[in-house]
Design a protein around this motif. Structure first.
Motif, PDB file in Angstrom:
ATOM      1  N   LEU A   1     -35.848 -24.010  40.534  1.00 56.82           N
ATOM      2  CA  LEU A   1     -35.717 -23.048  39.354  1.00 56.82           C
ATOM      3  C   LEU A   1     -34.509 -23.512  38.647  1.00 56.82           C
ATOM      4  CD1 LEU A   1     -36.891 -19.889  40.984  1.00 56.82           C
ATOM      5  CD2 LEU A   1     -37.832 -21.156  39.191  1.00 56.82           C
ATOM      6  N   ASP A   2     -33.164 -23.881  39.108  1.00 54.94           N
ATOM      7  CA  ASP A   2     -32.160 -24.367  38.732  1.00 54.94           C
ATOM      8  C   ASP A   2     -32.135 -25.689  37.763  1.00 54.94           C
ATOM      9  OD1 ASP A   2     -30.702 -22.107  39.573  1.00 54.94           O
ATOM     10  OD2 ASP A   2     -29.776 -23.261  41.237  1.00 54.94           O
TER      11      ASP A   2
ATOM     12  N   ALA B   1     -31.894 -26.137  33.833  1.00 55.06           N
ATOM     13  CA  ALA B   1     -31.223 -27.287  33.396  1.00 55.06           C
ATOM     14  C   ALA B   1     -32.041 -28.184  32.304  1.00 55.06           C
ATOM     15  CB  ALA B   1     -30.531 -28.173  34.284  1.00 55.06           C
ATOM     16  N   LEU B   2     -32.900 -28.563  32.803  1.00 58.71           N
ATOM     17  CA  LEU B   2     -33.905 -29.144  31.832  1.00 58.71           C
ATOM     18  C   LEU B   2     -34.333 -28.594  30.551  1.00 58.71           C
ATOM     19  CD1 LEU B   2     -36.296 -30.913  34.403  1.00 58.71           C
ATOM     20  CD2 LEU B   2     -34.598 -32.280  33.104  1.00 58.71           C
ATOM     21  N   LEU B   3     -34.618 -27.324  30.894  1.00 61.17           N
ATOM     22  CA  LEU B   3     -35.020 -26.702  29.317  1.00 61.17           C
ATOM     23  C   LEU B   3     -33.731 -26.538  28.574  1.00 61.17           C
ATOM     24  CD1 LEU B   3     -36.886 -24.782  28.006  1.00 61.17           C
ATOM     25  CD2 LEU B   3     -36.234 -22.866  29.490  1.00 61.17           C
ATOM     26  N   ALA B   4     -32.626 -26.092  29.178  1.00 64.89           N
ATOM     27  CA  ALA B   4     -31.329 -26.280  28.387  1.00 64.89           C
ATOM     28  C   ALA B   4     -31.145 -27.418  27.570  1.00 64.89           C
ATOM     29  CB  ALA B   4     -30.174 -25.675  29.163  1.00 64.89           C
TER      30      ALA B   4
ATOM     31  N   MET C   1     -31.229 -31.272  22.943  1.00 62.76           N
ATOM     32  CA  MET C   1     -31.890 -32.389  22.228  1.00 62.76           C
ATOM     33  C   MET C   1     -32.531 -32.038  20.886  1.00 62.76           C
ATOM     34  SD  MET C   1     -32.859 -34.531  25.771  1.00 62.76           S
ATOM     35  CE  MET C   1     -33.570 -35.907  24.884  1.00 62.76           C
ATOM     36  N   ARG C   2     -33.314 -31.016  21.084  1.00 66.89           N
ATOM     37  CA  ARG C   2     -34.044 -30.611  19.887  1.00 66.89           C
ATOM     38  C   ARG C   2     -33.318 -30.279  18.650  1.00 66.89           C
ATOM     39  NH1 ARG C   2     -38.483 -27.980  23.522  1.00 66.89           N
ATOM     40  NH2 ARG C   2     -36.903 -26.076  23.038  1.00 66.89           N
TER      41      ARG C   2
END
Length: 67
Positions: free
Chosen positions: A13-14, A18-21, A26-27
């Motif tokens: 989940l962490d 982190a990937l989502l953030a 990046m977007r």
């Protein structure tokens, strides 16, 4: 679920968070660079003015009238 599985789930989940953030950043960066590039291109052609465009429609420049 045992303690090891629980820790593994929390690590996943962490990592997901982190990937989502990172992908959000990046977007945002890509969008900002795109907007910046578009602004630079528009600046090279001269800034757009709605008022100037309306004036040209109402009262064309003298060069166009004489031609």
């Amino acid at each position: 679920m045992d303690a090891a599985g629980h820790r593994r789930l929390l690590r996943l989940l962490d990592a997901q968070n982190a990937l989502l953030a990172e992908s959000k950043l990046m977007r945002f960066t890509a969008g900002f660079k795109l907007a910046w590039g578009m602004a630079k291109e528009l600046e090279e052609d001269g800034f757009y003015s709605f008022e100037w465009e309306e004036e040209e429609h109402i009262c064309p420049p003298a060069e166009q009238v004489d031609a």
